[in-house]
Design a protein around this motif. Structure first.
Motif, PDB file in Angstrom:
ATOM      1  N   THR A  45       0.862  -1.179   0.000  1.00  0.00           N
ATOM      2  CA  THR A  45       0.000   0.000   0.000  1.00  0.00           C
ATOM      3  C   THR A  45       0.897   1.227   0.000  1.00  0.00           C
ATOM      4  O   THR A  45       2.054   1.149   0.420  1.00  0.00           O
ATOM      5  CB  THR A  45      -0.900   0.007   1.239  1.00  0.00           C
ATOM      6  OG1 THR A  45      -0.085  -0.066   2.415  1.00  0.00           O
ATOM      7  CG2 THR A  45      -1.883  -1.140   1.234  1.00  0.00           C
ATOM      8  N   ARG A 325      -2.920   1.496   4.434  1.00  0.00           N
ATOM      9  CA  ARG A 325      -2.535   0.821   5.672  1.00  0.00           C
ATOM     10  C   ARG A 325      -2.422   1.865   6.791  1.00  0.00           C
ATOM     11  O   ARG A 325      -1.846   2.940   6.595  1.00  0.00           O
ATOM     12  CB  ARG A 325      -1.201   0.100   5.487  1.00  0.00           C
ATOM     13  CG  ARG A 325      -0.905  -0.967   6.533  1.00  0.00           C
ATOM     14  CD  ARG A 325       0.396  -1.694   6.193  1.00  0.00           C
ATOM     15  NE  ARG A 325       0.389  -2.240   4.845  1.00  0.00           N
ATOM     16  CZ  ARG A 325      -0.112  -3.426   4.523  1.00  0.00           C
ATOM     17  NH1 ARG A 325      -0.650  -4.197   5.457  1.00  0.00           N
ATOM     18  NH2 ARG A 325      -0.077  -3.845   3.277  1.00  0.00           N
ATOM     19  N   GLU A 398      -5.084  -2.976   7.112  1.00  0.00           N
ATOM     20  CA  GLU A 398      -5.253  -2.567   5.720  1.00  0.00           C
ATOM     21  C   GLU A 398      -6.739  -2.329   5.455  1.00  0.00           C
ATOM     22  O   GLU A 398      -7.590  -3.160   5.781  1.00  0.00           O
ATOM     23  CB  GLU A 398      -4.719  -3.640   4.774  1.00  0.00           C
ATOM     24  CG  GLU A 398      -4.679  -3.190   3.318  1.00  0.00           C
ATOM     25  CD  GLU A 398      -4.012  -4.200   2.408  1.00  0.00           C
ATOM     26  OE1 GLU A 398      -4.166  -4.071   1.180  1.00  0.00           O
ATOM     27  OE2 GLU A 398      -3.340  -5.123   2.928  1.00  0.00           O
TER      28      GLU A 398
END
Length: 437
Positions: A45, A325, A398
């Motif tokens: 991410t 995240r 996440e």
């Protein structure tokens, strides 16, 4: 389109230049990654993804909507700037691809798009001469441009005449007269000006009068009845230009005049006002571009096939998501995630928190409520929730975000993973879409 150019996209090597691609995959080609089918958990991410099922649904939905009404579709390619997705739109029946300027036209031509509408005035002599060269090399292809002033037509004529003294040696550049509206964007503000522009096009041996165009999305920004009536009044003015030109016999003999309108917000009003033109022989062309991706924000609320449908047909589905995240929880009721304005769209509303991805093997996604994205910095996002209740997220979590405005989402990504099912616990990546912004 050029099949070889599209196939060559699979040979591009993934490396450090491609945000969202982990070092483990550097050196592999896009085609190899398609075959490998990695899971979302194998990608870092922040990340933007597209949903294969939603893309397919949206492609079919608007294609059938247009076919049912006798309309053609020339989706605005600037939304995605992804030739692979343009190919899917053309395969679904699109009549052309629309672009906004020369760089976008160059991408379309490089990938072999044979019919392109430039929804803008082109007045740069260098640009016009290149377009003339393209038509000379491919006389069967079509390029359309817009004009809203006699001065614009004069500039086009002069540029082409300076490059090609004999106009009979090259195909003509097709021109649509742009009708505007008070307070809107470009476009002739009254009927008389629009007719003067058309006459100037007729007088140039380098240009061909191809029809009338405009953009109704600049007239209103809400789905209520008052806004739709403003749009309808504007579209009636646009239709009047076409009626006057047709009645005066201004269109070239044997041609089918184009009447083009219809962004992604008010194509139901285009249906109400312009369908009679399609029934009477004009080619009514919608330029809706956002539909293929749709969203969980602006277009979800305003689209005629959004969450509050105003026309018959399957409702569109959001095909884009952000994955972030949680990187910090500096104070009660607040958390920070690892994506910002460089990664996610924000001009038409903040992202919305949707899902918590599984924390452990065997867990499932969890729908999150009571948590809001309140701001984006360049590389950070701010989450807020009730400080007096247990925190719904923790560092390392996440999250899946719903996003608003496709046009300012994909421009931040060069390679966009396409997942099979964005609702799965660990979605499978089935493709990578290359963009050119």
């Amino acid at each position: 389109m050029d099949r070889a150019a599209l196939d060559a996209l699979g040979e591009e090597q993934v490396d450090w230049r491609h945000k969202g691609m982990p070092p483990e995959l550097w050196g592999r080609t896009v085609g190899e990654l398609r075959a490998r089918r990695p899971h979302l958990s194998q990608l870092p991410t922040p990340l933007l993804t597209l949903s294969r099922t939603a893309l397919d649904h949206n492609l079919a939905a608007l294609a059938s909507w247009c076919a049912d009404r006798g309309f053609d579709l020339a989706p605005h390619g600037k939304t995605t700037m992804a030739p692979a997705l343009w190919e899917e739109q053309l395969q679904a029946g699109a009549w052309a691809i629309t672009v906004a300027n020369l760089p976008q036209l160059a991408v379309a031509r490089e990938f072999g798009v044979q019919r392109v509408m430039v929804a803008n005035a082109v007045i740069s002599p260098l640009s016009l001469r290149w377009m003339s060269d393209e038509l000379a090399a491919h006389p069967e292809d079509e390029i359309y441009v817009w004009a809203d002033a006699v001065r614009t037509v004069q500039l086009m004529h002069d540029a082409l005449a300076a490059d090609v003294p004999d106009p009979g040696t090259r195909p003509k550049l097709r021109v649509l007269v742009e009708r505007g509206g008070s307070g809107g964007r470009t476009g002739a503000r009254d009927l008389a000006t629009a007719l003067e522009v058309a006459a100037a096009v007729e007088d140039s041996p380098y240009l061909e009068l191809a029809g009338v165009a405009g953009y109704e999305g600049a007239m209103a920004h809400t789905p209520d009845e008052q806004a739709r009536e403003v749009v309808a009044a504007y579209l009636r003015d646009l239709a009047q230009v076409h009626h006057e030109l047709a009645a005066a016999g201004c269109y070239p003999e044997g041609s089918t005049p184009v009447v083009s309108a219809g962004g992604s917000a008010y194509f139901d009003v285009v249906d109400d006002v312009l369908r009679p033109l399609a029934d009477s022989g004009a080619r009514v062309v919608l330029r809706s571009g956002a539909y293929i991706v749709h969203d969980d924000g602006f277009y979800r609320g305003i689209s005629p096939l959004g969450e509050h449908p105003r026309t018959a047909g399957p409702t569109l589905r959001a095909a884009m998501h952000g994955w972030v995240r949680v990187s910090s929880q500096p104070e009660p009721g607040m958390a920070i995630f690892d994506a910002g304005k460089r990664d996610l769209p924000f001009d038409e509303g903040m992202p919305e928190v949707q899902l918590l991805r599984p924390r452990n093997t065997g867990d499932h996604t969890v729908v999150l409520e009571g948590i809001e994205v309140t701001a984006l910095n360049d590389q950070h996002g701010f989450l807020h929730f009730d400080p007096d209740s247990p925190a719904p997220v923790q560092i390392g979590d996440e999250l899946r975000l719903g996003l608003s405005h496709p046009c300012t989402a994909l421009d931040k990504w060069v390679l966009v993973p396409v997942v099979e099912d964005a609702d799965a616990d660990d979605p499978v990546v089935v493709d990578l879409v290359r963009t050119w912004f």
